[in-house]
Design an enzyme around this catalytic site. Structure first.
Site, short mmCIF file in Angstrom:
data_model
loop_
_atom_site.label_atom_id
_atom_site.label_comp_id
_atom_site.label_asym_id
_atom_site.label_seq_id
_atom_site.Cartn_x
_atom_site.Cartn_y
_atom_site.Cartn_z
N ASN A 22 0.85 -1.19 0.00
CA ASN A 22 0.00 0.00 0.00
C ASN A 22 0.90 1.25 0.00
OD1 ASN A 22 -1.46 2.25 1.05
ND2 ASN A 22 -3.06 0.88 1.71
N ASP A 43 -0.03 4.44 -0.02
CA ASP A 43 -0.69 5.68 0.45
C ASP A 43 0.25 6.64 1.14
OD1 ASP A 43 -3.03 4.49 -0.38
OD2 ASP A 43 -3.85 4.19 1.64
N ARG A 80 -9.21 8.14 -0.79
CA ARG A 80 -10.18 8.56 0.24
C ARG A 80 -11.01 9.72 -0.27
NH1 ARG A 80 -8.76 6.56 5.70
NH2 ARG A 80 -10.51 7.85 6.33
N HIS A 86 -4.28 11.69 0.94
CA HIS A 86 -2.96 11.25 0.44
C HIS A 86 -3.03 10.96 -1.06
CE1 HIS A 86 -4.89 7.50 1.66
NE2 HIS A 86 -4.53 7.59 2.92
N GLU A 118 -8.49 0.61 -3.01
CA GLU A 118 -9.39 0.63 -1.85
C GLU A 118 -10.27 1.86 -1.96
OE1 GLU A 118 -7.07 0.81 1.67
OE2 GLU A 118 -6.20 -1.16 1.38
N GLY A 176 -2.00 -2.88 9.99
CA GLY A 176 -1.14 -2.90 11.18
C GLY A 176 -0.09 -4.00 11.16
N HIS A 178 2.02 0.92 5.97
CA HIS A 178 2.75 1.84 6.84
C HIS A 178 4.12 1.31 7.25
CE1 HIS A 178 3.64 4.04 10.61
NE2 HIS A 178 3.16 5.04 9.91
N1 PXP Z 1 -5.88 -3.05 4.14
C1 PXP Z 1 -6.80 -2.06 4.20
C2 PXP Z 1 -8.18 -2.34 3.75
C3 PXP Z 1 -6.44 -0.77 4.63
O1 PXP Z 1 -7.37 0.21 4.68
C4 PXP Z 1 -5.11 -0.53 5.00
C5 PXP Z 1 -4.69 0.85 5.43
O2 PXP Z 1 -4.89 1.76 4.43
C6 PXP Z 1 -4.18 -1.58 4.89
C7 PXP Z 1 -4.60 -2.84 4.50
C8 PXP Z 1 -2.72 -1.38 5.21
O3 PXP Z 1 -2.57 -1.08 6.56
P1 PXP Z 1 -1.14 -0.65 7.11
O4 PXP Z 1 -0.80 0.66 6.46
O5 PXP Z 1 -1.34 -0.56 8.56
O6 PXP Z 1 -0.17 -1.71 6.69
#
Ligand code: PXP
Length: 241
Positions: A9, A11, A47, A52, A71, A191, A213
């Site tokens: 991801n 973002d 979003r 972002h 997403e 997470g 993240h």
């Molecule tokens: N999956 C979904 C549906 C999410 O909304 C997110 C956060 O945007 C993640 C996975 C990834 O989460 P993280 O950034 O905590 O790894």
């Protein structure tokens, strides 16, 4: 080696860019590096508040990466953009403006005409639809009733409690087994970090992990030395003039 697919991801690459509203770092360039490093897919969350990822990022990601998992919430403008761009996968998530990140899975406990309508539009556009849900059995049943092929199990509870015991891991294992028994493809995320990912990646029914993240954070740490050296070199360019 685990056969679980890793989707990164990107973002929070855009989060850093938006802190200055400039053009660096570019989430698309980062996504291409993720692919080169072996990520099977790229995830981005458009979003409603565009905090972002921006519309143009999604257009460019769609044109550049091999597998895009977009997403999105059921907000009409974002759904229309997704239907036009037809990402490989569309993961529906709940969204609240005031939250820092997606806090829980979709609430499927009551009839949700807007959700049904959004699933239909996305599927008609050709996207594979996944629903981001908490790892509980009745929610998985409700997702199955909605006719989607896949669910993403929210690993937030596990991520917040893995040091204190195995209850949340057991819950994930059970949920993954139940979803697979129902004929759903099972994804997971939220997470996950270098320290807590292994037991989740070992759950056999989970085919795809979405991680953002922690990887973006780590990339700053492993890249900082080179970045400082390059700035030192850039400063030298003016030394002879
Ligand atoms: N999956 C979904 C549906 C999410 O909304 C997110 C956060 O945007 C993640 C996975 C990834 O989460 P993280 O950034 O905590 O790894």
């Amino acid at each position: 080696m685990t056969s679980t697919r890793l989707y990164i991801n990107v973002d929070h690459v855009a989060t850093v860019r938006e802190a200055r509203r400039t053009d660096e770092p570019d989430p698309v360039a980062a996504a291409l590096l993720c692919e080169t490093a072996g990520a099977e897919g790229i995830t981005a969350h458009l979003r409603e508040d565009r905090r972002h990822i921006q519309d143009l990022d999604v257009e460019r990601l769609r044109a550049s990466v091999r597998v895009l998992n977009l997403e999105l919430a059921t907000s009409p403008g974002v759904v229309a953009l997704a239907c036009r761009l037809r990402p490989y996968q569309a993961t529906l998530v709940p969204e609240r403006r005031e939250e820092i990140t997606t806090e829980g899975g979709l609430d499927l406990s009551r009839p949700h005409p807007m959700l049904r309508e959004t699933i239909r539009s996305l599927e008609e556009s050709g996207a594979r639809v996944s629903l981001f849900i908490d790892p509980d059995l009745s929610t998985i049943d409700a997702a199955k009733d909605l006719g989607v092929p896949a669910v993403e199990l929210h690993t937030g509870r596990y991520a917040n409690s893995w040091r204190r015991g195995v209850a949340a891991l057991d819950e994930l294992r059970q949920a993954a087994r139940h979803a697979a028994d129902m004929g759903l493809f099972v994804h997971a995320g939220h997470g996950l970090t270098y320290a807590n990912v292994a037991p989740v990646a070992a759950i056999p029914e989970i085919e795809e992990l979405n991680i953002g993240h922690s990887v973006v954070s780590r990339s700053i740490m492993v890249g900082m030395k080179a970045a400082v050296s390059e700035m030192r070199e850039a400063m030298q360019l003016g030394a002879g003039s």
